[in-house]
Scaffold this motif. Structure first.
Motif, PDB file in Angstrom:
ATOM      1  N   LEU A  89       2.462  -2.374   4.219  1.00 30.02           N
ATOM      2  CA  LEU A  89       1.696  -3.550   3.871  1.00 30.02           C
ATOM      3  C   LEU A  89       0.344  -3.566   4.567  1.00 30.02           C
ATOM      4  CD1 LEU A  89       4.562  -6.139   4.037  1.00 30.02           C
ATOM      5  CD2 LEU A  89       3.185  -5.669   2.022  1.00 30.02           C
ATOM      6  N   ALA A  90      -0.609  -4.109   3.866  1.00 24.96           N
ATOM      7  CA  ALA A  90      -1.937  -4.337   4.434  1.00 24.96           C
ATOM      8  C   ALA A  90      -2.450  -5.662   3.881  1.00 24.96           C
ATOM      9  CB  ALA A  90      -2.881  -3.196   4.076  1.00 24.96           C
ATOM     10  N   ASN A  91      -3.498  -6.180   4.500  1.00 27.29           N
ATOM     11  CA  ASN A  91      -4.051  -7.463   4.072  1.00 27.29           C
ATOM     12  C   ASN A  91      -5.272  -7.259   3.192  1.00 27.29           C
ATOM     13  OD1 ASN A  91      -3.006  -8.203   7.171  1.00 27.29           O
ATOM     14  ND2 ASN A  91      -2.504  -9.701   5.610  1.00 27.29           N
ATOM     15  N   ALA A  92      -5.202  -7.798   1.979  1.00 22.42           N
ATOM     16  CA  ALA A  92      -6.388  -7.856   1.125  1.00 22.42           C
ATOM     17  C   ALA A  92      -7.277  -8.995   1.621  1.00 22.42           C
ATOM     18  CB  ALA A  92      -5.976  -8.093  -0.323  1.00 22.42           C
ATOM     19  N   GLY A  93      -8.569  -8.877   1.359  1.00 21.76           N
ATOM     20  CA  GLY A  93      -9.503  -9.888   1.849  1.00 21.76           C
ATOM     21  C   GLY A  93      -9.219 -11.266   1.283  1.00 21.76           C
ATOM     22  N   GLU A  94      -9.158 -11.369  -0.063  1.00 22.08           N
ATOM     23  CA  GLU A  94      -8.964 -12.679  -0.681  1.00 22.08           C
ATOM     24  C   GLU A  94      -8.493 -12.502  -2.114  1.00 22.08           C
ATOM     25  OE1 GLU A  94     -11.820 -16.367  -2.116  1.00 22.08           O
ATOM     26  OE2 GLU A  94     -12.215 -15.475  -0.140  1.00 22.08           O
ATOM     27  N   VAL A  95      -7.585 -13.362  -2.522  1.00 21.46           N
ATOM     28  CA  VAL A  95      -7.184 -13.418  -3.925  1.00 21.46           C
ATOM     29  C   VAL A  95      -7.300 -14.857  -4.405  1.00 21.46           C
ATOM     30  CG1 VAL A  95      -5.572 -11.495  -3.626  1.00 21.46           C
ATOM     31  CG2 VAL A  95      -4.721 -13.834  -3.525  1.00 21.46           C
ATOM     32  N   ARG A  96      -7.395 -15.001  -5.715  1.00 18.83           N
ATOM     33  CA  ARG A  96      -7.495 -16.327  -6.305  1.00 18.83           C
ATOM     34  C   ARG A  96      -6.602 -16.403  -7.532  1.00 18.83           C
ATOM     35  NH1 ARG A  96     -12.345 -16.481  -9.330  1.00 18.83           N
ATOM     36  NH2 ARG A  96     -10.939 -15.868 -11.000  1.00 18.83           N
ATOM     37  N   VAL A  97      -5.856 -17.483  -7.630  1.00 14.56           N
ATOM     38  CA  VAL A  97      -5.047 -17.768  -8.816  1.00 14.56           C
ATOM     39  C   VAL A  97      -5.351 -19.205  -9.222  1.00 14.56           C
ATOM     40  CG1 VAL A  97      -2.731 -17.976  -9.767  1.00 14.56           C
ATOM     41  CG2 VAL A  97      -3.232 -16.156  -8.138  1.00 14.56           C
ATOM     42  N   ARG A  98      -5.713 -19.394 -10.473  1.00 13.05           N
ATOM     43  CA  ARG A  98      -6.012 -20.733 -10.959  1.00 13.05           C
ATOM     44  C   ARG A  98      -5.545 -20.833 -12.399  1.00 13.05           C
ATOM     45  NH1 ARG A  98     -12.631 -19.913 -11.172  1.00 13.05           N
ATOM     46  NH2 ARG A  98     -12.612 -18.253 -12.762  1.00 13.05           N
ATOM     47  N   VAL A 153       0.852  -1.185   0.000  1.00 10.44           N
ATOM     48  CA  VAL A 153       0.000   0.000   0.000  1.00 10.44           C
ATOM     49  C   VAL A 153       0.886   1.232   0.000  1.00 10.44           C
ATOM     50  CG1 VAL A 153      -1.669   1.329   1.344  1.00 10.44           C
ATOM     51  CG2 VAL A 153      -1.888  -1.156   1.200  1.00 10.44           C
ATOM     52  N   ASN A 154       0.570   2.199  -0.843  1.00 10.51           N
ATOM     53  CA  ASN A 154       1.208   3.511  -0.809  1.00 10.51           C
ATOM     54  C   ASN A 154       0.192   4.503  -1.337  1.00 10.51           C
ATOM     55  OD1 ASN A 154       2.823   5.796  -0.967  1.00 10.51           O
ATOM     56  ND2 ASN A 154       4.631   4.653  -1.614  1.00 10.51           N
ATOM     57  N   ASP A 155      -0.153   5.515  -0.519  1.00  7.40           N
ATOM     58  CA  ASP A 155      -1.247   6.394  -0.926  1.00  7.40           C
ATOM     59  C   ASP A 155      -0.870   7.341  -2.058  1.00  7.40           C
ATOM     60  OD1 ASP A 155       0.315   8.312   0.293  1.00  7.40           O
ATOM     61  OD2 ASP A 155      -1.011   8.589   2.013  1.00  7.40           O
ATOM     62  N   GLY A 156       0.433   7.499  -2.344  1.00 13.61           N
ATOM     63  CA  GLY A 156       0.854   8.302  -3.488  1.00 13.61           C
ATOM     64  C   GLY A 156       0.666   9.797  -3.318  1.00 13.61           C
ATOM     65  N   GLN A 157       0.186  10.242  -2.159  1.00 16.78           N
ATOM     66  CA  GLN A 157      -0.088  11.667  -1.995  1.00 16.78           C
ATOM     67  C   GLN A 157       1.183  12.467  -1.724  1.00 16.78           C
ATOM     68  OE1 GLN A 157      -3.308  12.672  -2.417  1.00 16.78           O
ATOM     69  NE2 GLN A 157      -3.769  10.538  -2.845  1.00 16.78           N
ATOM     70  N   ASN A 158       2.141  11.869  -1.039  1.00 15.40           N
ATOM     71  CA  ASN A 158       3.347  12.608  -0.668  1.00 15.40           C
ATOM     72  C   ASN A 158       4.516  11.645  -0.575  1.00 15.40           C
ATOM     73  OD1 ASN A 158       3.165  11.391   2.004  1.00 15.40           O
ATOM     74  ND2 ASN A 158       1.437  12.770   2.316  1.00 15.40           N
TER      75      ASN A 158
END
Length: 815
Positions: free
Chosen positions: A619-628, A607-612
């Motif tokens: 780092l932050a946790n995304a809810g869920e990802v899927r790779v297939r 995560v980087n807000d890009g504002q400054n």
């Protein structure tokens, strides 16, 4: 060519498997090994069986119910694959991204590490092992391979036998062992861009029961980008490595191997250069065109493939890595006990230009680090009637100390402060502003593990495994900011000057932040072998990548560090896989296919807000990802004269749930939305920007939907210079489709697909002489390795351009 066991091309008939030579067949048996005689070795070679240690014991690769790619020394040499970056071009689902050695990612099937800046507080998700020693930092991937026998890439979670942080797979590198027969090899390559590479090794007995092996490798190459500000080329190569190993046959049942290695990389590197301008929602007078116009500045070229830059800050990427290990293998009758004890170190001394321009905005940016790690593993491999097993214990301790510095220059005030503020016209506000960071981590991990292979019938095997792991991480992050006169900048309050100073560089501190947790990994594989040349298998694995700490800093609100964001939850992985391994036409052809489906909850995303410029990313946790997807590997050798291979993968990937993600640059930088003035159109200066973005359903970074590697080699008998041998012509290539190069997919950072083709023409003899000419990226494809947004959300997009066409000659001799 590539020995992809899961897709083998080369060395299929007349090449001995890379870690099994006739000489090795005559050496003393290592405890736990099955002795082979030379005739057995030749039969194995003719039938194209490759020996691997993926399950911590020697097995034919086609008998292992894991998708594995195997590359031997001949293939590494012929294709110029002297590090992981080159190796990735041979394997469709192995990805390597790097802006410098520290900020590198090795992923398998697109999983492993978030694309972007490295954070010391988390671990990678692809385990890298050299001679059974775990390497905690992926910087080793940028260094030259040292006297390697073969490299196994295991795809899919390997948490039972290889540990907690192998949610995407493992890379198992095996060095050549000391030999009781005198042998050696040397190789010299020269090419354009002043490329020079030398590799040599020698091995032999020191006595009846002691053998030694020494290896060295050195690579140098002129940079591929010309810096008009300094008048020299940057992004060069300058690597040297040494390795030694001593094998003592202490008794008939006990072998001890002491190994040591040292590698140093010291190039002037790594410049990310101007690629394009992508409008954001920041005010127009704070975006790249207006800011550069205020200075009367323009980059030396707006075409990145002119390979020009004017970076004015020091560039350096000194990367030193090494260590010592002792491996003991003891045949105790019912099985083999193995102990692996190791100490490793990593020193990183960088310098970067973080404003990505020739303007003195950021004049110093560096985060030198010293890391030490100690590991101890015990394994016992035994077997009984109808079953075999491995049980073990593993302990890991890591100590990291990073001391970073960032200093702003005389152009920083005008570049970073809102032009509506009169302070933007005062260069002294930010000139000399310096952040000194002290980052520390003590990281302990311990585990108990076991794996059973139960032969239910002659055809059916069930293989359950389990690993219980404990993590204990304690970290600190302290950033002290001083102005150009050496005065401390307070975390809150202060004068208008100090408010602008901490907007640019935010002081903050948190100490002794701790992450402690128990986790369990387990898996079950069922395999069915209806005939000698067919293996069917299915696997379910539940594993994790350990949680950690944000050691690049956390957001600060009203002067208070948001330490609730200092901890990052572990990734929780559920993985399903089915596959088939087959050989036919008298084992002249191999076809392997795998289908996989991986679900990760609490995916660790950058995560980087890009504002400054206050944060380098956290780092932050995304809810869920899927790779297939599905992988298919095919190789064929219809005769001793010709072999061909093609490996392909289709990968479907997405964030299933990521509702609080950072927004892409085209939706960042503007004022907060209101009911009367809602979120504006992407890339419109001054339009309101959402606080967070819902990127559920979007691509993960770094993954192409389609990827292929393919090649062929043809040879004919010939006699040259009185030497009997063969002339050969080889080609290998890789292709990939478009992929995203930003954590939140952006219209500015998709990288178009490309194809790289390599050719070689040479002559080799049975006596070990090999001379060949080569050309890589033969059609001079223009492509990017990485595209990135730059700090401040000005709309500047920078990138790393891929290597141009290179060519040269290699001469090798072995005996």
């Amino acid at each position: 060519m590539l020995l992809l066991a899961g897709a083998s091309p080369a060395a299929l008939a007349q090449e001995t498997p890379p870690d099994v030579t006739v000489q090795e067949a005559q050496r003393p048996t290592v405890p736990g090994e099955t002795q082979r005689d030379p005739e057995d070795v030749q039969r194995s070679s003719a039938s194209a069986d490759i020996v691997v240690t993926a399950r911590r014991r020697e097995e034919q690769v086609q008998d292992v119910p894991i998708p594995i790619s195997v590359v031997g020394v001949k293939e590494l040499d012929n294709t110029g694959s002297f590090n992981v970056a080159r190796l990735a071009q041979l394997q469709p689902t192995l990805q390597f991204y790097s802006t410098n050695p520290r900020n590198s990612s090795v992923n398998i099937r697109g999983l492993g590490a978030p694309l972007g800046l490295t954070n010391d507080g988390i671990d990678q998700g692809v385990g890298v092992y050299i001679d059974q020693v775990y390497l905690s930092r992926v910087a080793v991937a940028t260094l030259d391979f040292l006297d390697v026998a073969q490299i196994e890439t295991l795809r899919g979670p390997q948490g039972t036998l290889y540990g907690k942080n192998t949610v995407a797979g493992a890379i198992n590198i095996t060095s050549k062992a000391p030999s009781f027969n005198f042998e050696g090899r040397a190789e010299l390559s020269v090419g354009n861009l002043e490329f020079k590479q030398a590799k040599a090794s020698i091995s032999g007995p020191l006595g009846k029961d002691v053998a030694v092996r020494l290896g060295v490798a050195a690579t140098s190459r002129r940079g591929t980008v010309f810096n008009v500000a300094t008048g020299n080329y940057v992004n060069e190569q300058d690597n040297i490595g040494l390795r030694g190993a001593l094998l003592w046959r202490a008794t008939d049942n006990l072998n001890l191997t002491l190994s040591a290695d040292y590698s140093r990389q010291n190039p002037e590197c790594c410049a990310q250069i101007y690629v394009k301008y992508g409008p954001t929602q920041r005010a127009a007078n704070r975006q790249y065109p207006a800011l550069t116009a205020a200075f009367g500045y323009a980059p030396p070229s707006t075409n990145p493939f002119d390979r020009l830059t004017d970076l004015d800050a020091d560039l350096n990427a000194r990367n030193t890595l090494g260590g010592v290990s002792l491996r003991a293998e003891w045949d105790v009758g019912p099985g083999t006990l193995t102990s692996v004890t190791a100490w490793r170190f990593w020193d990183w001394l960088p310098a970067n230009d973080r404003d990505f321009t020739g303007l003195p905005i950021t004049t110093l940016s560096q985060n030198p680090t010293r890391q030490d790690q100690f590991t101890q593993e015990f394994r016992f491999a035994g077997e009984g009637k109808g079953f075999d097993y491995v049980i073990g214990a593993f302990a890991f301790y890591q100590d990291i100390h990073t001391t970073g510095t960032q200093r702003q220059g005389p152009a920083a005030s005008r570049w970073l402060i809102n032009p509506s503020n009169a302070l933007s016209n005062d260069p002294t506000v930010l000139d000399g502003l310096t952040a000194e960071n002290d980052i520390r981590l003590k990281n302990f991990s311990g585990a108990l593990f076991g794996k059973l292979n139960w032969n239910v019938t002659d055809e059916i095997t069930l293989s359950p495994g389990i690993r219980v792991n404990y993590d204990d991480k304690v970290g600190s992050y302290i950033s002290i900011v001083r102005d150009g006169q050496g005065n401390l900048v307070p975390a809150t309050g202060g004068t208008p000057r100090q408010v602008e100073q901490r907007t640019a560089l935010q002081p903050q501190a948190f100490e002794d932040e701790a992450y402690r947790a128990w986790n369990v990994s387990y898996d079950l594989t069922a395999s069915y072998k209806p005939s000698r040349d067919v293996l069917l298998y299915a696997t379910y694995a539940h594993t994790f990548k350990s949680g950690g700490l944000n050691l690049n800093g956390v957001p600060v609100v009203a002067g208070v560090a948001q330490t609730q964001l200092a901890q990052v939850d572990p990734e929780k992985v559920d993985h399903f896989e089915i596959g088939a391994k087959t050989q036919f036409w008298d084992r002249k052809a191999t076809f392997n296919i795998t289908g996989f489906w991986t679900i990760i909850k609490d995916y660790q995303a950058l995560v980087n807000d890009g504002q400054n410029t206050t944060l380098r990313g956290y780092l932050a946790n995304a809810g869920e990802v899927r790779v297939r997807g599905i992988e298919a590997d095919f190789s064929i050798r219809p005769s001793e004269r010709l072999n061909l291979y093609v490996n392909g993968a289709y990968t479907d990937h997405e964030y299933v749930e990521f509702t609080n993600a950072p927004c892409p640059p085209e939706l960042s930088g503007g004022p907060a939305p209101t009911a009367a003035n809602p979120v504006g159109a992407p890339g419109v200066p001054g339009a309101p920007s959402p606080v967070v973005c819902d990127i559920s359903g979007q691509w993960l970074p770094g993954i192409s939907n389609w990827a292929f590697s393919y090649g062929a080699e043809y040879n004919v008998p010939a006699k040259i210079f009185g030497k009997d041998g063969e002339v050969y012509l080889g080609v290998d290539a890789n292709s990939r489709s478009k992929f995203s190069s930003n954590a939140s997919r952006s219209i500015y950072t998709d990288i178009d697909g490309y194809t790289l083709a390599n050719f070689r023409l040479g002559f080799r003899t049975d006596e070990g002489l090999n001379i060949f000419g080569w050309v890589r990226n033969a059609f001079d494809e223009q492509y990017f390795d990485v595209l990135a947004t730059t700090p401040g959300n000005t709309g500047l997009i920078s990138g790393n351009v891929g290597d141009p066409r290179t060519y040269g000659v290699t001469v090798g001799l072995s005996f």
